[in-house]
Design a protein around this motif. Structure first.
Motif, PDB file in Angstrom:
ATOM      1  N   UNK A  29     -11.564   2.900  15.116  1.00 60.63           N
ATOM      2  CA  UNK A  29     -12.567   2.377  14.181  1.00 60.63           C
ATOM      3  C   UNK A  29     -12.505   3.091  12.844  1.00 60.63           C
ATOM      4  N   UNK A  30     -13.681   3.487  12.326  1.00 55.78           N
ATOM      5  CA  UNK A  30     -13.744   4.154  11.020  1.00 55.78           C
ATOM      6  C   UNK A  30     -12.841   5.372  10.943  1.00 55.78           C
ATOM      7  N   UNK A  31     -12.629   6.051  12.071  1.00 62.61           N
ATOM      8  CA  UNK A  31     -11.776   7.240  12.064  1.00 62.61           C
ATOM      9  C   UNK A  31     -10.339   6.881  11.685  1.00 62.61           C
ATOM     10  N   UNK A  32      -9.938   5.648  11.967  1.00 63.81           N
ATOM     11  CA  UNK A  32      -8.572   5.203  11.646  1.00 63.81           C
ATOM     12  C   UNK A  32      -8.315   5.228  10.139  1.00 63.81           C
ATOM     13  N   UNK A  33      -9.390   5.146   9.362  1.00 65.65           N
ATOM     14  CA  UNK A  33      -9.188   5.161   7.910  1.00 65.65           C
ATOM     15  C   UNK A  33      -8.548   6.468   7.454  1.00 65.65           C
ATOM     16  N   UNK A  34      -8.704   7.533   8.244  1.00 63.83           N
ATOM     17  CA  UNK A  34      -8.061   8.807   7.877  1.00 63.83           C
ATOM     18  C   UNK A  34      -6.529   8.682   7.943  1.00 63.83           C
ATOM     19  N   UNK A  35      -5.938   8.314   9.107  1.00 62.18           N
ATOM     20  CA  UNK A  35      -4.479   8.121   9.093  1.00 62.18           C
ATOM     21  C   UNK A  35      -4.037   7.023   8.134  1.00 62.18           C
ATOM     22  N   UNK A  36      -4.862   5.990   8.003  1.00 62.26           N
ATOM     23  CA  UNK A  36      -4.495   4.864   7.141  1.00 62.26           C
ATOM     24  C   UNK A  36      -4.339   5.322   5.685  1.00 62.26           C
ATOM     25  N   UNK A  37      -5.344   6.036   5.173  1.00 61.91           N
ATOM     26  CA  UNK A  37      -5.245   6.473   3.783  1.00 61.91           C
ATOM     27  C   UNK A  37      -4.240   7.617   3.623  1.00 61.91           C
ATOM     28  N   UNK A  38      -4.081   8.409   4.681  1.00 58.96           N
ATOM     29  CA  UNK A  38      -3.039   9.436   4.626  1.00 58.96           C
ATOM     30  C   UNK A  38      -1.679   8.759   4.472  1.00 58.96           C
ATOM     31  N   UNK A  39      -1.459   7.710   5.244  1.00 58.78           N
ATOM     32  CA  UNK A  39      -0.201   6.964   5.164  1.00 58.78           C
ATOM     33  C   UNK A  39      -0.040   6.335   3.788  1.00 58.78           C
ATOM     34  N   UNK A  40      -1.140   5.848   3.255  1.00 57.08           N
ATOM     35  CA  UNK A  40      -1.078   5.210   1.934  1.00 57.08           C
ATOM     36  C   UNK A  40      -0.640   6.227   0.871  1.00 57.08           C
ATOM     37  N   UNK A  41      -1.266   7.419   0.923  1.00 56.92           N
ATOM     38  CA  UNK A  41      -1.005   8.404  -0.119  1.00 56.92           C
ATOM     39  C   UNK A  41       0.353   9.092   0.068  1.00 56.92           C
ATOM     40  N   UNK A  42       0.715   9.386   1.318  1.00 56.14           N
ATOM     41  CA  UNK A  42       1.958  10.137   1.514  1.00 56.14           C
ATOM     42  C   UNK A  42       3.201   9.257   1.584  1.00 56.14           C
ATOM     43  N   UNK A  43       3.043   7.955   1.837  1.00 53.62           N
ATOM     44  CA  UNK A  43       4.238   7.114   1.962  1.00 53.62           C
ATOM     45  C   UNK A  43       4.115   5.781   1.227  1.00 53.62           C
ATOM     46  N   UNK A  44       2.975   5.127   1.329  1.00 49.41           N
ATOM     47  CA  UNK A  44       2.831   3.785   0.746  1.00 49.41           C
ATOM     48  C   UNK A  44       2.941   3.807  -0.766  1.00 49.41           C
ATOM     49  N   UNK A  45       2.066   4.593  -1.409  1.00 45.39           N
ATOM     50  CA  UNK A  45       2.091   4.653  -2.873  1.00 45.39           C
ATOM     51  C   UNK A  45       3.418   5.245  -3.369  1.00 45.39           C
ATOM     52  N   UNK A  46       3.931   6.333  -2.760  1.00 42.43           N
ATOM     53  CA  UNK A  46       5.230   6.844  -3.214  1.00 42.43           C
ATOM     54  C   UNK A  46       6.353   5.801  -3.152  1.00 42.43           C
ATOM     55  N   UNK A  47       6.421   5.020  -2.083  1.00 44.84           N
ATOM     56  CA  UNK A  47       7.482   4.008  -2.001  1.00 44.84           C
ATOM     57  C   UNK A  47       7.271   2.883  -3.006  1.00 44.84           C
ATOM     58  N   UNK A  48       6.007   2.536  -3.206  1.00 40.19           N
ATOM     59  CA  UNK A  48       5.721   1.494  -4.193  1.00 40.19           C
ATOM     60  C   UNK A  48       6.137   1.985  -5.585  1.00 40.19           C
ATOM     61  N   UNK A  49       5.833   3.258  -5.870  1.00 44.33           N
ATOM     62  CA  UNK A  49       6.256   3.856  -7.149  1.00 44.33           C
ATOM     63  C   UNK A  49       7.775   3.845  -7.258  1.00 44.33           C
ATOM     64  N   UNK A  50       8.440   4.155  -6.154  1.00 42.81           N
ATOM     65  CA  UNK A  50       9.905   4.136  -6.154  1.00 42.81           C
ATOM     66  C   UNK A  50      10.408   2.745  -6.515  1.00 42.81           C
ATOM     67  N   UNK A  51       9.842   1.731  -5.850  1.00 42.71           N
ATOM     68  CA  UNK A  51      10.348   0.364  -6.076  1.00 42.71           C
ATOM     69  C   UNK A  51      10.058  -0.111  -7.498  1.00 42.71           C
ATOM     70  N   UNK A  52       8.853   0.172  -7.973  1.00 42.67           N
ATOM     71  CA  UNK A  52       8.516  -0.246  -9.344  1.00 42.67           C
ATOM     72  C   UNK A  52       9.435   0.442 -10.352  1.00 42.67           C
ATOM     73  N   UNK A  53       9.619   1.760 -10.196  1.00 43.05           N
ATOM     74  CA  UNK A  53      10.382   2.472 -11.218  1.00 43.05           C
ATOM     75  C   UNK A  53      11.875   2.178 -11.111  1.00 43.05           C
ATOM     76  N   UNK A  54      12.371   2.009  -9.893  1.00 43.39           N
ATOM     77  CA  UNK A  54      13.784   1.664  -9.715  1.00 43.39           C
ATOM     78  C   UNK A  54      14.098   0.326 -10.377  1.00 43.39           C
ATOM     79  N   UNK A  55      13.248  -0.668 -10.106  1.00 40.69           N
ATOM     80  CA  UNK A  55      13.471  -2.005 -10.663  1.00 40.69           C
ATOM     81  C   UNK A  55      13.349  -1.980 -12.172  1.00 40.69           C
ATOM     82  N   UNK A  56      12.401  -1.189 -12.664  1.00 41.49           N
ATOM     83  CA  UNK A  56      12.151  -1.171 -14.092  1.00 41.49           C
ATOM     84  C   UNK A  56      13.244  -0.386 -14.826  1.00 41.49           C
TER      85      UNK A  56
END
Ligand code: PHE
Length: 479
Positions: A29-56
């Motif tokens: 439940x709500x506790x899942x938001x901890x791994x979820x946002x951890x995943x977002x910050x440590x992997x999701x946003x970094x990969x998105x930044x990689x893809x945006x900057x690589x393409x650009x």
């Protein structure tokens, strides 16, 4: 704005509506938001930044941008866009066709009192095994044709007049309709019971590794990463682009949408449990079961249920379409980049092949094929593609070039945490996910199918994407 909405349109798809809330519920439940946002910050946003900057930085689709890292990497770019287009896109469209059918079936609640047997027997006419294809289901094939037509016309009209325009209409529309569903369902009796099940935290769950694996997998899937999609979109950005701010905006809008839509899903389930006097876990299900069995049943118990059902299925169609456009664009832009062909021609030919190839998913064995192909392409192909992508940038190109590029252009600067994520965290996490997928996929037959059929269909499909990618990458550049 067009780029932002298109990127959000790709990220927000069927997965946000029918996958996220269930995973949250099942993983603490709500506790899942901890791994979820951890995943977002440590992997999701970094990969998105990689893809945006690589393409650009390299101004191109996945194969074009990867080939600038080194000619040997071009193949990987092709593989990603080929399995996205001829793997995922083909069955994703068939599922949107089901949603379109259910949109029309909502008027008059055509599934009657037993949505379960209506869906599997009457609607899909599901066969007993993947090798029994049976016949094509005309309403599904018709819906598929309509959805392909819409995707084709949007893509045919080009980036600004097609893709950007469509998303400028689709995204606000989707947010408004979702808000209506959330407010409506939260006013049904029993909704609080559902929301409690969805979000009540169970911190003990966080000690299970599988919960963390699920969080990371969901983040990769939901942000449409490692598929050449975000690369294609970002390659169209103008010289001056606020890359980091855009990546953060897209991720937060996507994840915010998921959490928000979960309220509609679980309020409705709480309502159904209350009306039927059942415990909540007896009515909860995910993905196909949620959309085509649980929801239709709940809707038929509601006052004005037809209307509610129609809005819900319309949301799925809109969310699905804006993603399907992006799945196709990953391939189209790659093809145009390499062969210099005309967009209209490539879009038309690709759509025709896609429609014909996707027909197998409209047969009576279609759902079995979806299960198997999805398993191979997303659990193995996608994960491997992301793993190699991060290794390529982290260890071959080096993170410095892209980090400097982003920081020169953007208002939010990234520090060494980004390099650490791309070099170590993303490859490690994807490596673990890949091993886990192989282990569980090979320890028991998938979904109870026979080993032979699973490997012939799933392995065969994946192998075909490898062959097509190899053929395309070995041709000379025409631009
Ligand atoms: N990100 C979208 C979703 O969650 C679109 C997508 C579709 C991503 C298929 C990967 C595969 O549904």
């Amino acid at each position: 704005m067009g780029f932002l909405l298109a990127a959000v349109g790709s990220a927000v798809g069927l997965g946000n509506i029918w996958r996220f809330s269930y995973i949250t519920y099942a993983n603490g439940g709500g506790a899942f938001l901890i791994p979820y946002f951890t995943a977002l910050i440590t992997a999701g946003i970094p990969l998105l930044l990689l893809e945006f900057s690589l393409a650009h930085r390299f101004k191109g689709s996945a194969p074009a941008a990867y080939s600038k890292v080194g000619p040997k990497w071009e193949w990987l770019g092709w593989w990603a866009v080929v399995f996205v287009m001829f793997g995922i896109e083909l069955y994703y469209m068939a599922i949107i066709s089901w949603c379109l059918n259910y949109f029309f079936l909502s008027f008059g609640l055509k599934w009657g009192v037993d949505p379960n047997s209506f869906f599997f027997k009457t609607f899909l006419g599901l066969s007993s095994s993947p090798i029994k294809l049976g016949s094509i289901r005309p309403p599904i094939a018709l819906g598929l044709t309509a959805i392909w037509f819409l995707t084709w016309i949007i893509s045919y009209r080009g980036i600004q007049k097609g893709i950007e325009l469509a998303n400028k209409i689709f995204m606000p529309l989707l947010f408004v309709l979702t808000a209506i569903l959330v407010l409506w369902s939260m006013n049904l009796k029993g909704s609080a019971l559902g929301i409690k099940a969805y979000l009540e935290p169970d911190f003990k769950k966080l000690t299970h590794p599988k919960v963390w694996i699920d969080a990371y997998s969901q983040i990769f899937f939901t942000l449409s990463l490692a598929q050449g999609i975000m690369i294609a979109y970002a390659s169209y950005l103008p010289e001056k682009a606020n890359l980091t701010r855009d990546a953060i905006t897209v991720s937060l809008m996507n994840c915010g949408y998921s959490i928000f839509a979960g309220f509609a899903v679980f309020s409705t389930l709480g309502f159904m449990a209350t009306v039927q006097g059942k415990p909540i876990d007896a009515v909860v299900s995910q993905s196909i079961g949620l959309a085509f069995v649980a929801y239709p049943e709940a809707v038929s118990l509601m006052p004005w249920g037809s209307m509610f059902g129609a809005i819900f299925f319309f949301c799925l169609v809109v969310a699905g379409l804006s993603s399907s456009i992006s799945l196709m664009e990953a391939f189209i832009s790659a093809y145009i980049d390499k062969f210099g062909s005309n967009r209209k021609k490539v879009t038309t030919v690709t759509s025709i092949i896609g429609l014909l190839g996707g027909m197998v998913f409209t047969t009576q064995g279609g759902l079995h094929w979806i299960n198997i192909v999805d398993h191979f392409i997303t659990d193995y192909g996608l994960v491997l593609s992301g793993l190699l992508e991060s290794v390529m940038i982290g260890w071959v190109l080096g993170t410095g070039i892209l980090r400097d590029h982003m920081n020169d252009l953007s208002s939010v600067k990234v520090g060494t945490w980004w390099d650490i994520s791309i070099k170590y965290i993303v490859p490690a996490v994807l490596g673990v996910i890949f091993i886990e997928a192989i282990y569980s996929g090979f320890s028991r037959p998938y979904h109870g199918y026979g080993w032979g059929e699973v490997f012939a269909i799933g392995g065969g499909w994946l192998a075909a994407t490898v062959i097509v990618a190899t053929a395309l990458s070995s041709r000379p550049w025409n631009r």
